[in-house]
Design an enzyme around this catalytic site. Structure first.
Site, short mmCIF file in Angstrom:
data_model
loop_
_atom_site.label_atom_id
_atom_site.label_comp_id
_atom_site.label_asym_id
_atom_site.label_seq_id
_atom_site.Cartn_x
_atom_site.Cartn_y
_atom_site.Cartn_z
N ASP A 183 35.88 35.04 39.51
CA ASP A 183 35.41 34.93 40.88
C ASP A 183 34.69 33.62 41.13
OD1 ASP A 183 36.36 37.49 41.29
OD2 ASP A 183 34.41 38.44 40.97
N TYR B 138 33.66 38.85 27.65
CA TYR B 138 32.79 38.27 28.67
C TYR B 138 31.34 38.31 28.20
CZ TYR B 138 36.27 38.10 32.45
OH TYR B 138 37.35 37.80 33.23
#
Length: 246
Positions: free
Chosen positions: A52, A110
């Protein structure tokens, strides 16, 4: 025709995400422009996934097909001279024709980073969410353990998710603390839209004492986004690594 696999790192601060958008600067758009300058080819790269706006990557992966005769070992340096300073190609290598950066991925990791110091670090502020209030890290760790395994993560994804199902497997998840800096590492076979950020936002509630660690299991089983906490800020998230079995 060759299929090249490329690892790239980028500072997502000034980007409107990885994937090309109708408006705004994107990582994919900058890379495709650099390839055009280098080889003269108009190419659409295939990313291992989207990040994002504001999210960073240390080890994003993409592949593309090229007819260029440029030696494989020269692509990284050549592209870096044509890319902006907030994108750096780390390596490039040849892969089989059937390799697909997204479909062939086996594991992704992540990291979400929180700065628990009284004052934010001016040099690290773009990569850490500043949370000066006390957090119960052990309670957060206990809550995170409920998410390990194969689950339906509907509660931990955006209501705007377009995926046909929300079942994913989390292989490993833990917190690592380095002084006032707290990292959450999560490794899985794939991640949904905003999944890691919603997990982090919900665990912050646990750390603040607003939720008990066992309530994470209840939220997971409830399969409703309304049960989970807020979506944590984008700038604390980084895609660390994508793994393949080549």
């Amino acid at each position: 025709m060759r299929n090249l696999c490329v690892k790239v790192s980028y500072d997502g601060t000034a980007f409107n995400g990885f994937q090309t958008q109708p408006y705004g600067r994107t990582v994919q758009g900058e890379i495709e422009k650099a390839i055009k300058k280098l080889s003269g080819e108009t190419i659409i790269i295939i990313g291992s996934g989207r990040t994002d706006a504001g999210v960073h990557a240390q080890g994003q992966v993409f592949n593309f097909y090229t007819k260029s005769s440029i030696p494989t070992e020269r692509w990284a340096v050549a592209l870096n001279t044509r890319l902006p300073k907030d994108i750096v190609i780390i390596e490039a290598h040849d892969v089989p024709e059937h390799f697909h950066a997204r479909r062939s991925a086996k594991r992704k990791t992540y990291r979400y980073t929180i700065d628990m110091g009284k004052f934010p670090d001016v040099f690290g502020r773009q990569y850490r969410f500043h949370h000066p209030a006390p957090l119960n890290v052990e309670a957060m760790r206990e809550g995170l353990r409920h998410l390990i395994g194969k689950h339906d993560f509907t509660s931990f994804t955006s209501i705007h998710s377009t995926k046909p199902h929300h079942v994913r497997t989390v292989y490993e998840a833990d917190f690592v603390q380095e002084g006032p800096i707290l990292h959450m590492y999560v490794t899985g076979n794939g991640f949904l839209y905003n999944m890691v950020r919603v997990i982090m936002g919900t665990l912050l509630w646990v750390g603040q004492g607003k939720l008990a660690p066992d309530e994470i299991k209840t939220i997971l089983e409830g399969r409703s986004r309304s049960l989970a906490g807020p979506t944590a800020m984008a700038h604390g998230l980084m895609l660390m690594n994508v793994e393949y079995s080549l």
